[in-house]
Design a protein around this motif. Structure first.
Motif, PDB file in Angstrom:
ATOM      1  N   THR A 148       0.816  -1.339   0.038  1.00 59.25           N
ATOM      2  CA  THR A 148       0.040   0.100   0.024  1.00 59.25           C
ATOM      3  C   THR A 148       0.914   1.513   0.231  1.00 59.25           C
ATOM      4  OG1 THR A 148      -0.129   0.035   2.373  1.00 59.25           O
ATOM      5  CG2 THR A 148      -1.932  -1.079   1.216  1.00 59.25           C
ATOM      6  N   ARG A 149       1.898   1.113  -0.301  1.00 57.08           N
ATOM      7  CA  ARG A 149       2.904   2.306  -0.321  1.00 57.08           C
ATOM      8  C   ARG A 149       2.431   3.510  -1.222  1.00 57.08           C
ATOM      9  NH1 ARG A 149       8.994  -0.752  -0.184  1.00 57.08           N
ATOM     10  NH2 ARG A 149       9.037  -0.685   2.107  1.00 57.08           N
ATOM     11  N   GLY A 150       1.611   3.129  -2.248  1.00 54.76           N
ATOM     12  CA  GLY A 150       1.168   3.865  -3.198  1.00 54.76           C
ATOM     13  C   GLY A 150      -0.181   4.503  -2.962  1.00 54.76           C
ATOM     14  N   LEU A 151      -0.823   4.081  -1.849  1.00 53.21           N
ATOM     15  CA  LEU A 151      -1.785   4.588  -1.343  1.00 53.21           C
ATOM     16  C   LEU A 151      -1.816   5.848  -0.482  1.00 53.21           C
ATOM     17  CD1 LEU A 151      -4.000   1.255  -0.898  1.00 53.21           C
ATOM     18  CD2 LEU A 151      -3.969   2.766  -2.847  1.00 53.21           C
ATOM     19  N   GLY A 152      -2.912   6.906  -0.713  1.00 49.90           N
ATOM     20  CA  GLY A 152      -2.998   7.840   0.240  1.00 49.90           C
ATOM     21  C   GLY A 152      -1.744   9.005   0.245  1.00 49.90           C
ATOM     22  N   ARG A 153      -1.956   9.770   1.073  1.00 47.39           N
ATOM     23  CA  ARG A 153      -0.873  10.921   0.699  1.00 47.39           C
ATOM     24  C   ARG A 153       0.224  10.624   1.517  1.00 47.39           C
ATOM     25  NH1 ARG A 153      -3.082  16.517   2.597  1.00 47.39           N
ATOM     26  NH2 ARG A 153      -4.348  16.263   0.945  1.00 47.39           N
ATOM     27  N   ARG A 154       1.434  10.596   0.805  1.00 48.82           N
ATOM     28  CA  ARG A 154       2.828  10.363   1.517  1.00 48.82           C
ATOM     29  C   ARG A 154       3.335  11.406   2.439  1.00 48.82           C
ATOM     30  NH1 ARG A 154       4.360   5.217   1.756  1.00 48.82           N
ATOM     31  NH2 ARG A 154       6.433   5.897   1.503  1.00 48.82           N
ATOM     32  N   SER A 155       4.006  10.951   3.490  1.00 50.73           N
ATOM     33  CA  SER A 155       4.514  12.014   4.304  1.00 50.73           C
ATOM     34  C   SER A 155       5.537  11.324   4.908  1.00 50.73           C
ATOM     35  CB  SER A 155       3.548  12.578   5.263  1.00 50.73           C
ATOM     36  OG  SER A 155       3.006  11.738   6.242  1.00 50.73           O
ATOM     37  N   VAL A 156       6.871  12.194   5.357  1.00 48.76           N
ATOM     38  CA  VAL A 156       7.736  11.634   6.227  1.00 48.76           C
ATOM     39  C   VAL A 156       7.208  10.868   7.557  1.00 48.76           C
ATOM     40  CG1 VAL A 156       9.793  12.232   7.470  1.00 48.76           C
ATOM     41  CG2 VAL A 156       9.316  13.281   5.273  1.00 48.76           C
ATOM     42  N   LEU A 157       6.439  11.551   8.214  1.00 51.18           N
ATOM     43  CA  LEU A 157       5.874  10.957   9.349  1.00 51.18           C
ATOM     44  C   LEU A 157       5.164   9.721   9.535  1.00 51.18           C
ATOM     45  CD1 LEU A 157       5.362  11.297  12.487  1.00 51.18           C
ATOM     46  CD2 LEU A 157       3.244  12.755  11.882  1.00 51.18           C
ATOM     47  N   GLY A 158       4.297   9.714   8.220  1.00 49.48           N
ATOM     48  CA  GLY A 158       3.735   8.522   7.858  1.00 49.48           C
ATOM     49  C   GLY A 158       4.470   7.388   7.419  1.00 49.48           C
ATOM     50  N   THR A 159       5.679   7.690   6.924  1.00 49.43           N
ATOM     51  CA  THR A 159       6.714   6.585   6.439  1.00 49.43           C
ATOM     52  C   THR A 159       7.306   6.303   7.739  1.00 49.43           C
ATOM     53  OG1 THR A 159       6.995   7.550   4.335  1.00 49.43           O
ATOM     54  CG2 THR A 159       8.420   6.092   5.149  1.00 49.43           C
ATOM     55  N   LEU A 160       7.857   7.028   8.578  1.00 52.57           N
ATOM     56  CA  LEU A 160       8.413   6.657   9.772  1.00 52.57           C
ATOM     57  C   LEU A 160       7.541   5.783  10.682  1.00 52.57           C
ATOM     58  CD1 LEU A 160      10.272   9.701  10.994  1.00 52.57           C
ATOM     59  CD2 LEU A 160      11.340   7.537  10.111  1.00 52.57           C
ATOM     60  N   LEU A 161       6.347   6.313  10.778  1.00 55.18           N
ATOM     61  CA  LEU A 161       5.187   5.493  11.966  1.00 55.18           C
ATOM     62  C   LEU A 161       4.836   4.155  11.303  1.00 55.18           C
ATOM     63  CD1 LEU A 161       3.504   8.563  13.389  1.00 55.18           C
ATOM     64  CD2 LEU A 161       5.429   7.252  14.482  1.00 55.18           C
ATOM     65  N   VAL A 162       4.785   4.287   9.771  1.00 52.78           N
ATOM     66  CA  VAL A 162       4.156   2.916   9.336  1.00 52.78           C
ATOM     67  C   VAL A 162       5.277   1.974   8.917  1.00 52.78           C
ATOM     68  CG1 VAL A 162       2.677   1.685   7.354  1.00 52.78           C
ATOM     69  CG2 VAL A 162       2.185   3.862   8.389  1.00 52.78           C
ATOM     70  N   ASP A 163       6.062   2.357   7.981  1.00 48.78           N
ATOM     71  CA  ASP A 163       6.926   1.611   7.369  1.00 48.78           C
ATOM     72  C   ASP A 163       8.257   1.444   8.325  1.00 48.78           C
ATOM     73  OD1 ASP A 163       6.481   1.441   4.005  1.00 48.78           O
ATOM     74  OD2 ASP A 163       5.937   3.310   5.003  1.00 48.78           O
ATOM     75  N   GLY A 164       8.475   2.485   9.095  1.00 44.36           N
ATOM     76  CA  GLY A 164       9.647   2.494  10.133  1.00 44.36           C
ATOM     77  C   GLY A 164       9.282   1.554  11.236  1.00 44.36           C
ATOM     78  N   ALA A 165       8.153   1.998  11.975  1.00 46.42           N
ATOM     79  CA  ALA A 165       7.898   1.162  13.251  1.00 46.42           C
ATOM     80  C   ALA A 165       7.530  -0.334  12.762  1.00 46.42           C
ATOM     81  CB  ALA A 165       6.726   1.885  13.717  1.00 46.42           C
ATOM     82  N   LEU A 166       6.901  -0.463  11.863  1.00 45.50           N
ATOM     83  CA  LEU A 166       6.475  -1.939  11.464  1.00 45.50           C
ATOM     84  C   LEU A 166       7.898  -2.742  11.338  1.00 45.50           C
ATOM     85  CD1 LEU A 166       3.128  -1.833   9.548  1.00 45.50           C
ATOM     86  CD2 LEU A 166       3.612  -2.681  11.785  1.00 45.50           C
TER      87      LEU A 166
END
Length: 281
Positions: free
Chosen positions: A147-165
Motif C-alpha cells: 500500500t505504499r502508493g496509496l494515500g498521501r505520502r509524508s515523512v511522519l507517515g513513512t516513519l510510523l508505518v514502514d519504520g515502526a513495523l
C-alpha cells in the motif's frame, strides 16, 4: 465531485473506520501495559527471569545480551506514535489505514499475549504465540509494502508505518528464533546428534537468509535490516562476554549481520536505479 462533497464524506466516515481507529489505539495501550508488566515495572517478573530464566541472555547460544532489549523502547514508541497518528481524523478514511489497521491490531494483541504467557511460565505457549506474532507481522508488513502508493505520502507517515513495523518485524524475527530455541532446549530436544553450536550456527544462517529475503521483498527497506542486524550483533556480544561463550557462534552472528546489511544496501541501490530509469524524462 465537488470540494464540499469531499469534506462531507470526510465528516461522515463509516462507523467501521472509527471503530478500527479506536481498536488499534486500545491495542497499543494493551501492548504498552504488557511491556510494563514484562519489564517488571508493574509488578511482573522481568522477561529474563520469567519462565525459570529460559529467555535469559545465557539460556541458549541464540539468546542476545540484555542490552539488545532496549530496542523495545524504540519499537513501542513507534507503535504508540502510529496508534495516535492513525487515530487522527485525516487518517480515518485513508485506504492505507483501512488495510493496515486490523493486521497491526493483531500484532499488538499477540505481543501482549506473548508477555502474559512468559509471565505465566508457559514456555511452550510462548513459542507458539511468538510464531503467530511473526506471521501476523509478515501480514502487516506485507500490507505496508503493498500500500505504499496509496494515500498521501509524508515523512511522519513513512516513519510510523514502514519504520515502526519494519523494526518490529526485524526484531521479532530474532526473538522468535531465540524463543523457539529456548523451548526446544528446555523440553529436552537433543538435536538429532548435532552439537548445540552447530544448531546455533545453522539458525543464525537462517536468520541471515531471512534478512536477505526481507530486503528483496521490501525493495531494500532499512528498518527491518537495522533491528535484525541489531539482534544479531547482540547475540555476538552475549557469546563473547556472557557466561555461555562460543567464538564460532559469535562469529556466525557477526557474519549474518554483515550479510543482512550488505544485501539490504545492495537491493536498495538497485531499486533506486530502477526507479530513476523508469522515471519519465
Amino acid at each position: 465531485m465537488t470540494h464540499d462533497t469531499v469534506l462531507d464524506s470526510g465528516r461522515h466516515a463509516p462507523h467501521s473506520d472509527r471503530m478500527r481507529q479506536l481498536l488499534v489505539a486500545l491495542g497499543a495501550v494493551v501492548a504498552v501495559v504488557g511491556s510494563f508488566i514484562g519489564s517488571g515495572a508493574a509488578g511482573g517478573t522481568p522477561i529474563a527471569q520469567a519462565a525459570g530464566g529460559a529467555l535469559s541472555a545465557d539460556a541458549t547460544l541464540i539468546a542476545p545480551a540484555g542490552g539488545a532489549f532496549s530496542i523495545w523502547s524504540v519499537i513501542y514508541l513507534g507503535l504508540v506514535g502510529y496508534a495516535v497518528w492513525q487515530f487522527l481524523p485525516a487518517q480515518r478514511a485513508d485506504d492505507r489505514q483501512r488495510r493496515l489497521g486490523y493486521p497491526v491490531l493483531l500484532t499488538l494483541v499477540l505481543n501482549a499475549a506473548w508477555i502474559l504467557s512468559v509471565q505465566a511460565g508457559l514456555l511452550a505457549l510462548s513459542a507458539v504465540v511468538i510464531l503467530l506474532l511473526l506471521v501476523a507481522l509478515c501480514w502487516a508488513y506485507g500490507r505496508a509494502i503493498a500500500t505504499r502508493g496509496l494515500g498521501r505520502r509524508s515523512v511522519l507517515g513513512t516513519l510510523l508505518v514502514d519504520g515502526a513495523l519494519g523494526l518490529y518485524l526485524g526484531w521479532v524475527s530474532i526473538a522468535t528464533a531465540a524463543n523457539i530455541t529456548s523451548f526446544l532446549q528446555f523440553s529436552g530436544f537433543e538435536g538429532f546428534g548435532w552439537s548445540p553450536e552447530a544448531w546455533a550456527i545453522a539458525i543464525l544462517g537462517v536468520a541471515g537468509l531471512v534478512g536477505v529475503l526481507v530486503a528483496v521483498w521490501s525493495s531494500g527497506s532499512v528498518a527491518p535490516m537495522l533491528s535484525l542486524a541489531w539482534g544479531l550483533v547482540w547475540i555476538d556480544v552475549s557469546r563473547v562476554s556472557g557466561a555461555l561463550s562460543s567464538r564460532p557462534v559469535a562469529m556466525a552472528a557477526l557474519v549474518a549481520a554483515a550479510v543482512v546489511v550488505v544485501a539490504t544496501i545492495a537491493v536498495r541501490i538497485a531499486a533506486v536505479r530502477r526507479e530513476r530509469a523508469d522515471a519519465p524524462r
